[in-house]
Design a protein around this motif. Structure first.
Motif, short mmCIF file in Angstrom:
data_model
loop_
_atom_site.label_atom_id
_atom_site.label_comp_id
_atom_site.label_asym_id
_atom_site.label_seq_id
_atom_site.Cartn_x
_atom_site.Cartn_y
_atom_site.Cartn_z
N GLY A 261 0.79 -1.22 0.00
CA GLY A 261 0.00 0.00 0.00
C GLY A 261 0.82 1.26 0.00
N ASP A 262 2.14 1.18 0.32
CA ASP A 262 2.99 2.36 0.23
C ASP A 262 3.02 2.84 -1.23
N VAL A 263 3.03 4.15 -1.42
CA VAL A 263 3.14 4.71 -2.77
C VAL A 263 4.53 5.32 -2.91
N GLU B 80 10.20 15.36 -24.05
CA GLU B 80 10.60 16.64 -23.45
C GLU B 80 9.45 17.25 -22.64
N LEU B 81 8.84 16.40 -21.83
CA LEU B 81 7.72 16.81 -20.98
C LEU B 81 7.97 16.38 -19.54
N PRO B 82 7.36 17.08 -18.57
CA PRO B 82 7.43 16.60 -17.20
C PRO B 82 6.79 15.22 -17.10
N GLY B 83 7.37 14.37 -16.27
CA GLY B 83 6.82 13.03 -16.11
C GLY B 83 7.19 12.44 -14.77
N VAL B 84 6.27 11.68 -14.20
CA VAL B 84 6.56 11.03 -12.92
C VAL B 84 5.87 9.68 -12.89
N ALA B 85 6.52 8.71 -12.26
CA ALA B 85 5.93 7.38 -12.05
C ALA B 85 5.50 7.26 -10.60
N LEU B 86 4.28 6.77 -10.39
CA LEU B 86 3.73 6.54 -9.06
C LEU B 86 3.42 5.06 -8.95
N LEU B 87 4.00 4.40 -7.95
CA LEU B 87 3.95 2.95 -7.83
C LEU B 87 3.40 2.56 -6.47
N VAL B 88 2.39 1.71 -6.45
CA VAL B 88 1.84 1.23 -5.19
C VAL B 88 2.39 -0.17 -4.90
N VAL B 89 2.95 -0.34 -3.71
CA VAL B 89 3.58 -1.60 -3.35
C VAL B 89 2.51 -2.69 -3.21
N SER B 90 2.68 -3.77 -3.96
CA SER B 90 1.70 -4.85 -3.99
C SER B 90 2.16 -6.10 -3.24
N ASP B 91 3.48 -6.24 -3.03
CA ASP B 91 4.02 -7.43 -2.37
C ASP B 91 5.44 -7.13 -1.91
N ASN B 92 5.98 -8.00 -1.07
CA ASN B 92 7.35 -7.80 -0.58
C ASN B 92 8.00 -9.16 -0.39
N THR C 175 -3.24 -10.78 3.36
CA THR C 175 -4.20 -10.78 4.45
C THR C 175 -5.24 -9.69 4.20
N GLU C 176 -6.32 -9.70 4.96
CA GLU C 176 -7.35 -8.68 4.80
C GLU C 176 -6.79 -7.29 5.07
N GLU C 177 -5.95 -7.16 6.10
CA GLU C 177 -5.35 -5.85 6.40
C GLU C 177 -4.45 -5.38 5.27
N GLN C 178 -3.63 -6.29 4.73
CA GLN C 178 -2.76 -5.93 3.62
C GLN C 178 -3.57 -5.52 2.40
N GLN C 179 -4.67 -6.23 2.14
CA GLN C 179 -5.51 -5.88 1.00
C GLN C 179 -6.12 -4.49 1.17
N GLN C 180 -6.55 -4.17 2.38
CA GLN C 180 -7.12 -2.84 2.64
C GLN C 180 -6.08 -1.75 2.43
N ARG C 181 -4.85 -1.98 2.89
CA ARG C 181 -3.78 -0.99 2.69
C ARG C 181 -3.47 -0.82 1.21
N TYR C 182 -3.47 -1.94 0.50
CA TYR C 182 -3.20 -1.87 -0.94
C TYR C 182 -4.30 -1.08 -1.66
N GLU C 183 -5.53 -1.36 -1.33
CA GLU C 183 -6.64 -0.66 -1.98
C GLU C 183 -6.65 0.82 -1.65
N TYR C 184 -6.22 1.18 -0.43
CA TYR C 184 -6.14 2.60 -0.08
C TYR C 184 -5.09 3.30 -0.94
#
Length: 264
Positions: free
Chosen positions: A119-121, A216-228, A239-248
């Protein structure tokens, strides 16, 4: 747009038709979009953006799709593509026919170190190119290699995204990324991949940042952590808690960041 990208598109047109972005994604060359979002597998509906925006499906194919996301005066072009560096390069090349002010990549990412929670971005501090597709993009000859080269985004764009997130109360973590050409095979090469000492692993961000430089444009990648893999948190079987954090992270933080950056 750099001359190198113009040559890529001209060579593509030599063997294919004009208006490729319109044919593939239904996007309009006459509109200047506030942002182009490129997302392997993520649609605006997957991020629940229809709850606060007007989302129009422009075209859907077997594995790619185009959408228009509108909120207030913002117009965001959105392309859903397949995973891999080659898919990203191909489909962003089609979008060279379009007009947009900035580029935003969104996707899921695996963590290689224990300090990252589902769920970390994150946004890349640099990406290691693990795919030969980048050599096709950047080298004069395909016999030349840039395998395992470090691709560094524009620091200003990275810091802008972190600052925008902070203003909304979100922590956008800066982290290094290894770009793998295969999900299934990364596990049998994890020791070699970990030797690069990157924090995260995914497939496309080195190619994305090479493409933003060509546009030649501004650009950024945003990545949500799905596993470790270091902490034993699986991609399949959270787990249910991990799924909720991922969805947030996926359905709250990412949409807010897309809209805020598009409005800059």
């Amino acid at each position: 747009m750099k001359e190198a990208l113009k040559r890529i598109v001209d060579a593509f047109h030599q063997y294919n038709s004009e208006h490729m972005a319109a044919q593939a994604f239904g996007l309009n060359e006459e509109i200047t979009y506030d942002a182009l979002v490129v997302a392997p597998s993520f649609s605006p509906y997957r991020l629940r953006m229809e709850t606060g925006c007007n989302v129009t499906t422009l075209r859907e194919g077997s594995y790619i799709a185009g959408y228009l996301v509108e909120k207030d005066d913002l117009k965001i072009a959105w392309i859903k593509i397949g995973s891999s560096a080659g898919n990203l390069i191909d489909h962003l090349s089609l979008c060279a026919e379009l007009s947009f002010k900035r580029m935003i990549f969104i996707g899921a990412v695996g963590a290689l170190k224990e300090g990252f929670r589902v769920g970390d971005v994150c946004t890349p501090s640099f990406s290691i190119s693990g795919s030969s597709a980048d050599s096709y993009l950047m080298k004069e000859s395909i016999r030349e290699s840039m395998l395992f080269s470090k691709v560094v985004p524009d620091r200003k764009d990275v810091e802008e995204a972190i600052g925008v997130g902070s203003q909304m109360g979100y922590t956008i973590r800066k982290a290094s990324v290894f770009c793998t050409p295969s999900i299934a095979l990364e596990y049998s090469h994890l020791d070699e991949i970990r030797a690069f000492d990157t924090d995260l692993i995914e497939m496309e961000t080195s190619s994305f940042y090479l493409m933003t430089a060509l546009f030649e444009l501004p650009g950024v990648a945003l990545l949500v952590v799905s596993d470790n893999s270091a902490a034993g948190v699986p991609l399949v079987g959270r787990t249910e808690e991990q799924q909720q954090r991922y969805e947030y992270g996926r359905s709250v933080v990412l949409p807010d960041m897309i809209l805020a950056l598009a409005g800059k």
